[in-house]
Structure formats: structure tokens, C-alpha cells
Design a protein around this motif. Sequence first.
Motif, PDB file in Angstrom:
ATOM      1  N   THR A  45      -1.696 -12.575   8.466  1.00 18.77           N
ATOM      2  CA  THR A  45      -0.408 -11.871   8.548  1.00 18.77           C
ATOM      3  C   THR A  45      -0.220 -10.979   7.332  1.00 18.77           C
ATOM      4  O   THR A  45      -0.510 -11.379   6.195  1.00 18.77           O
ATOM      5  N   ARG A  46       0.267  -9.802   7.590  1.00 18.73           N
ATOM      6  CA  ARG A  46       0.701  -8.915   6.518  1.00 18.73           C
ATOM      7  C   ARG A  46       2.223  -8.934   6.525  1.00 18.73           C
ATOM      8  O   ARG A  46       2.868  -8.514   7.501  1.00 18.73           O
ATOM      9  N   LEU A  47       2.817  -9.481   5.476  1.00 18.62           N
ATOM     10  CA  LEU A  47       4.268  -9.579   5.358  1.00 18.62           C
ATOM     11  C   LEU A  47       4.756  -8.487   4.418  1.00 18.62           C
ATOM     12  O   LEU A  47       4.400  -8.456   3.242  1.00 18.62           O
ATOM     13  N   VAL A  48       5.560  -7.577   4.949  1.00 18.04           N
ATOM     14  CA  VAL A  48       6.137  -6.481   4.168  1.00 18.04           C
ATOM     15  C   VAL A  48       7.645  -6.701   4.094  1.00 18.04           C
ATOM     16  O   VAL A  48       8.301  -6.927   5.121  1.00 18.04           O
ATOM     17  N   THR A 101       0.847  -1.187   0.000  1.00 18.77           N
ATOM     18  CA  THR A 101       0.000   0.000   0.000  1.00 18.77           C
ATOM     19  C   THR A 101       0.887   1.243   0.000  1.00 18.77           C
ATOM     20  O   THR A 101       2.084   1.172   0.334  1.00 18.77           O
ATOM     21  N   PRO A 102       0.333   2.411  -0.346  1.00 19.24           N
ATOM     22  CA  PRO A 102       1.135   3.650  -0.270  1.00 19.24           C
ATOM     23  C   PRO A 102       1.710   3.887   1.125  1.00 19.24           C
ATOM     24  O   PRO A 102       2.861   4.335   1.261  1.00 19.24           O
ATOM     25  N   ASP A 103       0.937   3.577   2.168  1.00 20.83           N
ATOM     26  CA  ASP A 103       1.441   3.763   3.529  1.00 20.83           C
ATOM     27  C   ASP A 103       2.619   2.841   3.805  1.00 20.83           C
ATOM     28  O   ASP A 103       3.599   3.238   4.448  1.00 20.83           O
ATOM     29  N   GLU A 104       2.535   1.588   3.349  1.00 18.52           N
ATOM     30  CA  GLU A 104       3.632   0.633   3.575  1.00 18.52           C
ATOM     31  C   GLU A 104       4.874   1.040   2.803  1.00 18.52           C
ATOM     32  O   GLU A 104       5.996   0.851   3.274  1.00 18.52           O
ATOM     33  N   THR A 105       4.668   1.600   1.630  1.00 23.51           N
ATOM     34  CA  THR A 105       5.801   2.034   0.813  1.00 23.51           C
ATOM     35  C   THR A 105       6.547   3.196   1.463  1.00 23.51           C
ATOM     36  O   THR A 105       7.782   3.267   1.408  1.00 23.51           O
ATOM     37  N   GLU A 106       5.795   4.090   2.113  1.00 25.45           N
ATOM     38  CA  GLU A 106       6.394   5.300   2.668  1.00 25.45           C
ATOM     39  C   GLU A 106       6.821   5.165   4.122  1.00 25.45           C
ATOM     40  O   GLU A 106       7.621   5.967   4.617  1.00 25.45           O
ATOM     41  N   GLU A 107       6.304   4.181   4.840  1.00 23.79           N
ATOM     42  CA  GLU A 107       6.587   4.086   6.273  1.00 23.79           C
ATOM     43  C   GLU A 107       8.042   3.721   6.541  1.00 23.79           C
ATOM     44  O   GLU A 107       8.716   3.109   5.708  1.00 23.79           O
ATOM     45  N   SER A 108       8.512   4.105   7.712  1.00 27.88           N
ATOM     46  CA  SER A 108       9.848   3.719   8.158  1.00 27.88           C
ATOM     47  C   SER A 108       9.806   2.290   8.663  1.00 27.88           C
ATOM     48  O   SER A 108       8.857   1.883   9.339  1.00 27.88           O
ATOM     49  N   LEU A 109      10.845   1.519   8.340  1.00 24.19           N
ATOM     50  CA  LEU A 109      10.939   0.137   8.788  1.00 24.19           C
ATOM     51  C   LEU A 109      12.285  -0.088   9.465  1.00 24.19           C
ATOM     52  O   LEU A 109      13.261   0.615   9.182  1.00 24.19           O
ATOM     53  N   PRO A 110      12.353  -1.057  10.375  1.00 20.07           N
ATOM     54  CA  PRO A 110      13.653  -1.412  10.936  1.00 20.07           C
ATOM     55  C   PRO A 110      14.634  -1.743   9.817  1.00 20.07           C
ATOM     56  O   PRO A 110      14.276  -2.420   8.846  1.00 20.07           O
ATOM     57  N   GLY A 111      15.841  -1.253   9.934  1.00 23.92           N
ATOM     58  CA  GLY A 111      16.844  -1.481   8.907  1.00 23.92           C
ATOM     59  C   GLY A 111      17.064  -0.294   7.999  1.00 23.92           C
ATOM     60  O   GLY A 111      18.103  -0.208   7.332  1.00 23.92           O
ATOM     61  N   ASP A 112      16.103   0.634   7.960  1.00 16.84           N
ATOM     62  CA  ASP A 112      16.274   1.818   7.111  1.00 16.84           C
ATOM     63  C   ASP A 112      17.534   2.597   7.487  1.00 16.84           C
ATOM     64  O   ASP A 112      18.176   3.216   6.632  1.00 16.84           O
ATOM     65  N   ARG A 146      15.721   0.997  -3.788  1.00 19.76           N
ATOM     66  CA  ARG A 146      14.835   0.576  -2.709  1.00 19.76           C
ATOM     67  C   ARG A 146      13.528   0.052  -3.279  1.00 19.76           C
ATOM     68  O   ARG A 146      12.946   0.655  -4.179  1.00 19.76           O
ATOM     69  N   THR A 147      13.097  -1.077  -2.774  1.00 25.20           N
ATOM     70  CA  THR A 147      11.790  -1.630  -3.139  1.00 25.20           C
ATOM     71  C   THR A 147      11.062  -2.023  -1.860  1.00 25.20           C
ATOM     72  O   THR A 147      11.687  -2.361  -0.841  1.00 25.20           O
ATOM     73  N   THR A 148       9.732  -1.974  -1.919  1.00 23.03           N
ATOM     74  CA  THR A 148       8.890  -2.445  -0.821  1.00 23.03           C
ATOM     75  C   THR A 148       7.793  -3.318  -1.422  1.00 23.03           C
ATOM     76  O   THR A 148       6.973  -2.823  -2.201  1.00 23.03           O
ATOM     77  N   HIS A 149       7.823  -4.597  -1.102  1.00 25.54           N
ATOM     78  CA  HIS A 149       6.841  -5.552  -1.597  1.00 25.54           C
ATOM     79  C   HIS A 149       6.062  -6.121  -0.411  1.00 25.54           C
ATOM     80  O   HIS A 149       6.571  -6.128   0.716  1.00 25.54           O
ATOM     81  N   ALA A 150       4.852  -6.590  -0.647  1.00 25.98           N
ATOM     82  CA  ALA A 150       4.035  -7.083   0.459  1.00 25.98           C
ATOM     83  C   ALA A 150       3.041  -8.132  -0.022  1.00 25.98           C
ATOM     84  O   ALA A 150       2.678  -8.175  -1.207  1.00 25.98           O
ATOM     85  N   VAL A 151       2.599  -8.948   0.908  1.00 16.08           N
ATOM     86  CA  VAL A 151       1.593  -9.972   0.622  1.00 16.08           C
ATOM     87  C   VAL A 151       0.806 -10.249   1.897  1.00 16.08           C
ATOM     88  O   VAL A 151       1.340 -10.128   3.009  1.00 16.08           O
ATOM     89  N   THR A 152      -0.468 -10.579   1.734  1.00 12.55           N
ATOM     90  CA  THR A 152      -1.308 -10.967   2.863  1.00 12.55           C
ATOM     91  C   THR A 152      -1.382 -12.485   2.913  1.00 12.55           C
ATOM     92  O   THR A 152      -1.633 -13.139   1.891  1.00 12.55           O
ATOM     93  N   ILE A 153      -1.175 -13.042   4.094  1.00 12.65           N
ATOM     94  CA  ILE A 153      -1.115 -14.501   4.274  1.00 12.65           C
ATOM     95  C   ILE A 153      -2.218 -14.935   5.222  1.00 12.65           C
ATOM     96  O   ILE A 153      -2.381 -14.365   6.309  1.00 12.65           O
ATOM     97  N   ASP A 154      -2.945 -15.932   4.824  1.00 16.06           N
ATOM     98  CA  ASP A 154      -4.050 -16.448   5.637  1.00 16.06           C
ATOM     99  C   ASP A 154      -3.523 -17.449   6.660  1.00 16.06           C
ATOM    100  O   ASP A 154      -3.863 -18.632   6.647  1.00 16.06           O
ATOM    101  N   ALA A 155      -2.660 -16.934   7.527  1.00 23.63           N
ATOM    102  CA  ALA A 155      -2.074 -17.737   8.613  1.00 23.63           C
ATOM    103  C   ALA A 155      -1.519 -16.755   9.640  1.00 23.63           C
ATOM    104  O   ALA A 155      -1.098 -15.652   9.279  1.00 23.63           O
ATOM    105  N   PRO A 156      -1.512 -17.111  10.918  1.00 23.53           N
ATOM    106  CA  PRO A 156      -0.990 -16.195  11.945  1.00 23.53           C
ATOM    107  C   PRO A 156       0.516 -16.020  11.833  1.00 23.53           C
ATOM    108  O   PRO A 156       1.214 -16.857  11.245  1.00 23.53           O
TER     109      PRO A 156
END
Length: 220
Positions: free
Chosen positions: A173-176, A35-46, A55-65
Motif C-alpha cells: 500500500t502507498r499511503l498518501v 514523490t514530486p508527482d504525489e506532492t503535485e497531484e490533485s487529491l479528494p478534499g482539495d 499544505r503538506t503532503t506526506h507518504a509512506v509505503t506499507i508492506d500490507a494490502p
Amino acid sequence: MPSTRMLTRPLALAVAAGAAYGVSRWPAMTHWGATPDETEESLPGDEIVGEARYRTTHAVTIDAPVERVWPWLVQLGQGRGGMYSYDWLENLVGLHMHSADRIHPELQDLAVGDVVRLVPAGTDPPLRFVVARLEAPHVLVLGPSGSRADALAGNLPYPCWTFRLRPTSWGGTRLVVRFQSDFRPSPAGWLMNKYALTPVHFAMERKMLLGIKERAEQDA
């Protein structure tokens, strides 16, 4: 026997074609699934790379905890659980990659300072990461194995790879995943470490995220 000139020309054309495709499809490949928010947010490691040239930011939603997804991340790496991507393609260049289809208990003791390789030991250049931060089961940061100065002096990227797991409201789970690097800003550096890299990185990382999703959902 083909001359060096005959071999170099097709390789140069292939790199140029990859770079052109990377530019034309830049937003789709650098922000796939995020999402735009995930792309712009600060993450550990920045903070490791700082002002990243790539820099790339990829994400996927997983139907598991998150607790079911985390073990698959912990065993990432060549000689470990693999990369859950296109093994056949990686093995064409001799990486001996074998992606696991189950959780291996002996690979779950990952700790800060451990090495995670992308290529077999002894390969030159030694493409590998060092675990820089680990907060189970939410954050895994794979940082560079050496200094920025040494990497740039060797015409290699200075990278960081962040995996962030966040629980959804319904128990999934949202994996970014964010990959970023600095490199020597020469014409060859820009071409190889950004523009030509983009389509390859996108294809392999997208497959990796979908591979993790498939395995975690089957496990759940």
C-alpha cells in the motif's frame, strides 16, 4: 509567582525558534516521503479548502494490502483508536490519547458526518473534524466541522485532512496524507498556523504514518 511578562517572553522565543526552524527545513518537512508527482497531484478534499495557505503532503509505503491498512485509519481519533503518534507528548497537554495496538470492531462503523476529535470533548477550542468523504478502502477525507467564516472569525484554521490508499504492484500500500488549511492572513495567523506549526505537524504526522505502517505490517 512569575509575572506574565516573564512567562510570555520565553513562549514568544520558543514560537519564533520553531518558526525559524520550520522555514529552514520547509521542503523536507512539508513533502516528507512523497514523490514530486504525489506532492503535485490533485487529491479528494482539495476542493474543500481551495487555495490553501498551509499544505503538506506526506507518504509512506506499507508492506500490507490496503484492506489491512484501512481499518487502522477508520478508528483514528481521540477517544477512539488514538493517533498512533507520540501519546506521551500529547498527554502532557491533557489530551488523554491512547493509541490502539489492535483493530477494534466497534470503531469500524465510521460514516460521512461523523465527528473525529483531536482533543477531548468539551475542550476549547474544539479541535475536531467531520468525515466529509469515505470510500472504503481507498479514500478518507476529514473536513472542517464548521464554516470558513466562523473559523477565521475565531482565529482558527479552516482545515482538511485527506488519506489516500493506493495498492502497489506487489500487493502493498502507498499511503498518501495531505493536510491543508486556510486561516486569517494576519502576522499571528501566518506564524501560528504555518511557520511555527510546520515542525510540530511534521514530527507528529511522520510518527503517525510510521505507527500505522508498523501496526498494519504486524497485522499482515
